[in-house]
Each structure stands twice: as C-alpha cells, then as structure tokens.
Write a protein that holds these residues in place. Structure first.
Motif, PDB file in Angstrom:
ATOM      1  N   GLN A  16       0.811  -1.216   0.000  1.00 13.99           N
ATOM      2  CA  GLN A  16       0.000   0.000   0.000  1.00 13.99           C
ATOM      3  C   GLN A  16       0.847   1.270   0.000  1.00 13.99           C
ATOM      4  O   GLN A  16       0.341   2.370   0.119  1.00 13.99           O
ATOM      5  N   ASP A  82      -0.592   9.326   5.401  1.00 12.05           N
ATOM      6  CA  ASP A  82      -0.054  10.417   4.589  1.00 12.05           C
ATOM      7  C   ASP A  82       0.804  11.325   5.467  1.00 12.05           C
ATOM      8  O   ASP A  82       0.474  11.573   6.626  1.00 12.05           O
ATOM      9  N   VAL A  85      -1.348  14.526   6.554  1.00 10.32           N
ATOM     10  CA  VAL A  85      -2.609  14.434   7.294  1.00 10.32           C
ATOM     11  C   VAL A  85      -2.266  13.955   8.707  1.00 10.32           C
ATOM     12  O   VAL A  85      -2.003  12.780   8.925  1.00 10.32           O
ATOM     13  N   GLY A 109       1.024   9.768   0.826  1.00  6.65           N
ATOM     14  CA  GLY A 109       0.673   8.352   0.967  1.00  6.65           C
ATOM     15  C   GLY A 109      -0.814   8.193   1.214  1.00  6.65           C
ATOM     16  O   GLY A 109      -1.548   9.172   1.370  1.00  6.65           O
ATOM     17  N   VAL A 110      -1.249   6.953   1.266  1.00  4.78           N
ATOM     18  CA  VAL A 110      -2.675   6.656   1.456  1.00  4.78           C
ATOM     19  C   VAL A 110      -3.012   6.765   2.942  1.00  4.78           C
ATOM     20  O   VAL A 110      -2.574   5.959   3.750  1.00  4.78           O
ATOM     21  N   THR A 111      -3.779   7.805   3.289  1.00  4.96           N
ATOM     22  CA  THR A 111      -4.157   8.005   4.682  1.00  4.96           C
ATOM     23  C   THR A 111      -5.311   7.076   5.076  1.00  4.96           C
ATOM     24  O   THR A 111      -5.979   6.499   4.206  1.00  4.96           O
ATOM     25  N   LEU A 114      -8.774   7.031   3.408  1.00  2.37           N
ATOM     26  CA  LEU A 114      -8.908   6.379   2.105  1.00  2.37           C
ATOM     27  C   LEU A 114      -8.814   4.867   2.238  1.00  2.37           C
ATOM     28  O   LEU A 114      -9.608   4.130   1.657  1.00  2.37           O
ATOM     29  N   ALA A 118     -11.934   2.320   1.765  1.00  2.00           N
ATOM     30  CA  ALA A 118     -11.926   1.251   0.758  1.00  2.00           C
ATOM     31  C   ALA A 118     -12.356  -0.081   1.365  1.00  2.00           C
ATOM     32  O   ALA A 118     -13.039  -0.882   0.721  1.00  2.00           O
ATOM     33  N   GLY A 121     -16.207   0.241   1.890  1.00  2.00           N
ATOM     34  CA  GLY A 121     -16.978   0.417   0.657  1.00  2.00           C
ATOM     35  C   GLY A 121     -16.624   1.752   0.048  1.00  2.00           C
ATOM     36  O   GLY A 121     -15.534   1.912  -0.479  1.00  2.00           O
ATOM     37  N   ALA A 122     -17.535   2.718   0.160  1.00  2.00           N
ATOM     38  CA  ALA A 122     -17.279   4.054  -0.386  1.00  2.00           C
ATOM     39  C   ALA A 122     -17.975   5.107   0.466  1.00  2.00           C
ATOM     40  O   ALA A 122     -18.855   5.817   0.002  1.00  2.00           O
ATOM     41  N   LEU A 124     -16.770   7.932   1.704  1.00  2.00           N
ATOM     42  CA  LEU A 124     -16.313   9.326   1.522  1.00  2.00           C
ATOM     43  C   LEU A 124     -16.323   9.730   0.057  1.00  2.00           C
ATOM     44  O   LEU A 124     -15.528  10.561  -0.369  1.00  2.00           O
ATOM     45  N   VAL A 125     -17.215   9.159  -0.705  1.00  2.00           N
ATOM     46  CA  VAL A 125     -17.172   9.379  -2.153  1.00  2.00           C
ATOM     47  C   VAL A 125     -17.738  10.758  -2.530  1.00  2.00           C
ATOM     48  O   VAL A 125     -17.536  11.239  -3.635  1.00  2.00           O
ATOM     49  N   PHE A 128     -16.613  15.510   2.345  1.00  5.26           N
ATOM     50  CA  PHE A 128     -16.399  14.964   3.691  1.00  5.26           C
ATOM     51  C   PHE A 128     -15.434  15.829   4.485  1.00  5.26           C
ATOM     52  O   PHE A 128     -14.720  16.662   3.928  1.00  5.26           O
ATOM     53  N   ALA A 129     -15.436  15.606   5.800  1.00  3.69           N
ATOM     54  CA  ALA A 129     -14.464  16.265   6.678  1.00  3.69           C
ATOM     55  C   ALA A 129     -13.699  15.216   7.461  1.00  3.69           C
ATOM     56  O   ALA A 129     -14.227  14.151   7.774  1.00  3.69           O
ATOM     57  N   VAL A 130     -12.446  15.523   7.742  1.00  5.62           N
ATOM     58  CA  VAL A 130     -11.581  14.679   8.558  1.00  5.62           C
ATOM     59  C   VAL A 130     -11.305  15.438   9.854  1.00  5.62           C
ATOM     60  O   VAL A 130     -10.824  16.577   9.814  1.00  5.62           O
TER      61      VAL A 130
ATOM     62  N   THR B  18       0.172   3.046  -5.782  1.00  7.24           N
ATOM     63  CA  THR B  18       0.610   2.049  -4.810  1.00  7.24           C
ATOM     64  C   THR B  18       0.962   0.765  -5.563  1.00  7.24           C
ATOM     65  O   THR B  18       0.509   0.533  -6.689  1.00  7.24           O
ATOM     66  N   GLY B  84     -12.322   6.139  -3.982  1.00 10.10           N
ATOM     67  CA  GLY B  84     -13.421   6.427  -3.066  1.00 10.10           C
ATOM     68  C   GLY B  84     -13.650   7.910  -2.805  1.00 10.10           C
ATOM     69  O   GLY B  84     -14.517   8.254  -2.008  1.00 10.10           O
ATOM     70  N   TYR B  86     -14.788  11.073  -4.772  1.00  9.07           N
ATOM     71  CA  TYR B  86     -15.374  11.469  -6.056  1.00  9.07           C
ATOM     72  C   TYR B  86     -15.002  10.470  -7.157  1.00  9.07           C
ATOM     73  O   TYR B  86     -14.949  10.830  -8.329  1.00  9.07           O
ATOM     74  N   LEU B  93     -20.492   0.089  -6.361  1.00 15.36           N
ATOM     75  CA  LEU B  93     -21.137  -0.680  -5.296  1.00 15.36           C
ATOM     76  C   LEU B  93     -22.662  -0.558  -5.379  1.00 15.36           C
ATOM     77  O   LEU B  93     -23.380  -1.510  -5.101  1.00 15.36           O
ATOM     78  N   VAL B 106     -12.305  -2.382  -3.669  1.00 17.04           N
ATOM     79  CA  VAL B 106     -11.835  -1.008  -3.827  1.00 17.04           C
ATOM     80  C   VAL B 106     -10.357  -0.933  -3.454  1.00 17.04           C
ATOM     81  O   VAL B 106      -9.963  -1.350  -2.361  1.00 17.04           O
ATOM     82  N   VAL B 110      -3.722   7.774  -3.906  1.00 17.45           N
ATOM     83  CA  VAL B 110      -3.416   9.117  -3.396  1.00 17.45           C
ATOM     84  C   VAL B 110      -4.299  10.133  -4.123  1.00 17.45           C
ATOM     85  O   VAL B 110      -4.132  10.384  -5.315  1.00 17.45           O
ATOM     86  N   LEU B 124      -3.047  20.568   4.919  1.00 15.73           N
ATOM     87  CA  LEU B 124      -4.144  19.780   5.509  1.00 15.73           C
ATOM     88  C   LEU B 124      -3.661  18.933   6.676  1.00 15.73           C
ATOM     89  O   LEU B 124      -4.191  17.867   6.940  1.00 15.73           O
ATOM     90  N   PHE B 128      -9.661  18.999   8.311  1.00 16.84           N
ATOM     91  CA  PHE B 128      -9.980  19.647   7.035  1.00 16.84           C
ATOM     92  C   PHE B 128     -11.242  19.050   6.416  1.00 16.84           C
ATOM     93  O   PHE B 128     -11.687  17.978   6.813  1.00 16.84           O
ATOM     94  N   ALA B 129     -11.782  19.787   5.448  1.00 15.32           N
ATOM     95  CA  ALA B 129     -12.919  19.281   4.682  1.00 15.32           C
ATOM     96  C   ALA B 129     -12.578  19.295   3.199  1.00 15.32           C
ATOM     97  O   ALA B 129     -11.814  20.145   2.741  1.00 15.32           O
TER      98      ALA B 129
END
Lengths: 244, 244
Positions: A16, A82, A85, A109-111, A114, A118, A121-122, A124-125, A128-130, B18, B84, B86, B93, B106, B110, B124, B128-129
């Motif tokens: 990953q 990441d 983040v 990197g993939v936080t 994400l 995955a 499912g989906a 945060l498609v 969204f907020a983190v 990845t 995931g 947009y 799914l 899925v 990045v 970020l 963040f959003a």
C-alpha cells in the motif's frame, strides 16, 4: 543541497506504499520515525540506520532528522498514512526555517480515511471532513465545534484518534454532539488495524457507535444523510440516476 | 467469484501509484475508465484491452465493467486519485446489487488533496474538509452551505472541481461565501496538473483567489485561521510548541 523526504508510508504494508515512497526509503541512509512505524519498515529494509523517538517527542524527532541531514546523510522521516494528514510534514516545514541548508520534500501516501474507506466500501465518495478527537494540541471546544458544523453541513465525517487510554469517553462525547443533528440510525463504520494483522471493519448505527469502546488503531466513519448500507458495505451515493 | 478491482491510480504517474494498484492493473485483462485516465495507463500497459466512456457516461462505464466481469474476465476500473473520493467506488457498489456474481474490491490511491497538499507543503495537516464545486449532481445551495459551515468550523478546505467551461464563475462565488467568515489575507494555495506534465503550484491570498480563473485540472486549498506561508510553502501548524 541536503534533502529530507517526509514519507507517507500508507497504512503499513509494503503493497500500500506508493513506488515514490518506497524509493525514498530505499535511497535513504537514515530512517527517522515513531517507534511503531519504523518497526514496520525495519522488517522490509533491515540494513538502514534507524533513529526513533516515542510519541509526544515529535519536535526532538524532527531535530534528529535535520541534524543527520546537515551531516550530508540522506534522511527519510516516516509517517503512517499520509505525511500531510496529522503527519510530520507540517512540523518539519515549521522547524525547517532553522535549517536553510536542508530542503524538505513531502511524499504523499494513502491516509486511513482512504484505506479504511476502501475496506468499508465508499463512505467518503462525496464531500467529507476529517476531524481528530485528540485534544493534546487542540482545545476540546474547537473539536466539538468542528463536529457540530460538520454535521450541520451534512458532510460525511472521518474521525481520527477516536480514543486513547486517557480519553476513553471521547468517542461517546463526540457521538452525543452528532446526535444533536443526526438521527440515531445514521450509518457509521469502523475500520481497524488497516493494512496490518488483525485488519477488520464493521458497519453500525450512530446509536450503536455511541456505546462502543474502540482503541487508538481504529478509524471511525460517519455517513452523511444519504449514506446507505448496501449488501454489507457502507456507500454514500453521489447522486447518479441509477435504474436497477 | 468474478472480481472487479476499482483502482485509485493516484495523480497520474506510475511512481505515485501504490504497489497494490499497479498489481491490480497488471493482473487485469480489461481496463475500463474515463478516456483521459485510460490514456495515461495505456502508455504503461499497452497490451491490455481498454474500454472507455466519456464524462457523464459513468453508469454505462460501470455496466461495461460488470458485463466483462460476468464473462469471467478480470476487470480493473480505473479512477484518478482515490477510487473512493469522487471516484467510481460508490457507483460500482450501488450498481453491484444487480450483479451478485461479481465482487467489487476497492483499491485506494493518493487523492489530489494529498498529492497537491504535498506540493504546497502541509496545508491539511490538521482537521480539514474536502468539498467539490461541481453542481452536476449536487444542488448549489448545498455546496454553499458546506462552504459556509466549513469556514465557521475553521477547517482547512480542499476544493475539487473548482471550475469548468459552464461554471467559470463558481470559484469566485465560493470565495465570496468564504469571505463572509474569513479575512481577505487568508493563506490559500493552488496545485495544478498534479503528477503530470505542467505540474505546478502557487500560494496566494483568498482575496487574490477570488479574482483568479483556474481550470478543471486545478485543486484549490484554503487554509484555516492558523495557516501560514513559511519560506514559500503553505503550512497549517498542528500546535506543537516550537522554539526557534
């Protein structure tokens, strides 16, 4: 010019990581990081020099990286997920002002938002907020405000650091705030030990989430008003017209 | 069981994928996607079968993937950035309910928030959003509400789809809403053509951003109240106590 790569290594497994992240680690002489993450890399790259500091010693960790780079050594500072983040990219760039002879490069990197998304499912498609529940560096009132406005904005939410030993009830407190705006049946998800042994995920309602004790290796997802459970996965529709 | 991998390929270059994403593409027989993205992959993997549909034909694109998988062929559906965020993971799914013999996996990647953030510095690194300005599938009133609450929550913002031919003034409209809450001098950033030829970035104020025309290959970053420009980069401090 001496360079430090601040590397987001993703959830933890080699597969990953991005190729760019892997290359930065391979080309480095010294790998600096929080002990838990350097242990993951040591298995893959045993022949590097490792410098670690425990949690809450982040400033010291950065200074070690800069001091090594000043000596002319190629340094990688590793972060889980990441680098940008809740990672070390920010602090490294802040401290970097004192080391003009060292350039800092951020490798994304993939936080967990994400990677965990995955698995589920989906979720945060759409927008969204983190938000992190850790109040080590942020007043709790600010965290509450962000949760409340995030809910009012109908954003899907991804919650980092939902719990720790000293903050066992923070997720419950966060859920209570969300329930001022959201319904008890709001679709939520948990992803834990992402990319590591014991990886798993679960879908539950916000009401159930409020009563759940999670650990610090869990990432929490709260759907927006449109999020649904679709054959066992958590899906936030974007609004495409779908004829079934 | 027949499987489709919905693959987030990252910003575009091989090195920002990845290993897992690359493997999924390599192992596939058919690669399905939006034309712009499949062209990027075709250069790397010329010997696959490619099936493409243009923008706004997403439902058809998904059905092609499922029909190929039903025949027993190994399919990869590619998305730029993360599958995931947009991306196509959600719609796949949703539509997957009609294809119980096909499993959808899925594979995260990045997304532009992370890759663009890394170019700019660390915008970020705290809460963040992520908000899209595209009103193809979302009423503009909802987008406005999310911008307003995001600003009130003092979240850093990452704005996707800031512009298109038909929506040339949307970024200006968004900035006007943000300026109801934020100061004109708020630190903002642009990242464009991330991971591709012509890649670049720029730091500017919110007041300047309001007057800027950007294209659809640009991702926009708006800092929170603490975000600073530090030797040419955009940095949101997390709140560590830093003695310089």
């Amino acid at each position: 010019m001496n360079q430090i790569d601040v590397v987001g290594m993703g959830p933890g497994s080699r597969e990953q990581m991005t190729q760019q992240a892997w290359k930065a680690l391979e080309e480095s002489e010294v790998i600096v990081g929080y002990t838990v993450y350097t242990e993951l890399i040591k298995e893959l790259l045993p022949d590097k020099e490792y410098r670690t500091t425990p949690m809450r010693r982040e400033v010291e960790r950065c200074r070690i990286a800069f001091e090594e780079a000043k000596k002319g050594r190629r340094v990688a500072m590793v972060c889980s997920g990441d680098a940008g983040v809740y990672g070390m990219a920010g602090l490294m760039l802040e401290l970097g002002e004192a080391y003009p002879e060292v350039s800092v490069k951020v490798v994304p990197g993939v936080t967990a938002a994400l990677a965990g998304g995955a698995l589920l499912g989906a979720p945060l498609v759409h927008d969204f907020a983190v938000i992190s529940l850790s109040d080590l560096l942020t007043p709790w009132e600010k965290i509450e405000k962000r949760l409340r406005y995030g809910a009012l904005a109908d954003l899907a939410l991804c919650i980092y650091n939902p719990s720790s030993k000293k903050r066992a009830d923070y997720l419950k407190r966060a859920c209570k705030i969300l329930l001022e705006v959201m319904e008890t049946e709001r679709v939520c998800g948990l992803a834990y030990q992402i990319g590591r042994e014991g990886e798993g995920w679960e879908i539950l309602t916000l009401g159930e989430l409020k009563e759940r004790q999670v650990d610090m290796f869990t990432t929490v997802f709260v759907g927006n008003s449109q999020t649904r459970k679709l054959h066992g996965q958590m899906v936030t529709p974007r609004g495409y017209s779908v004829e079934k």
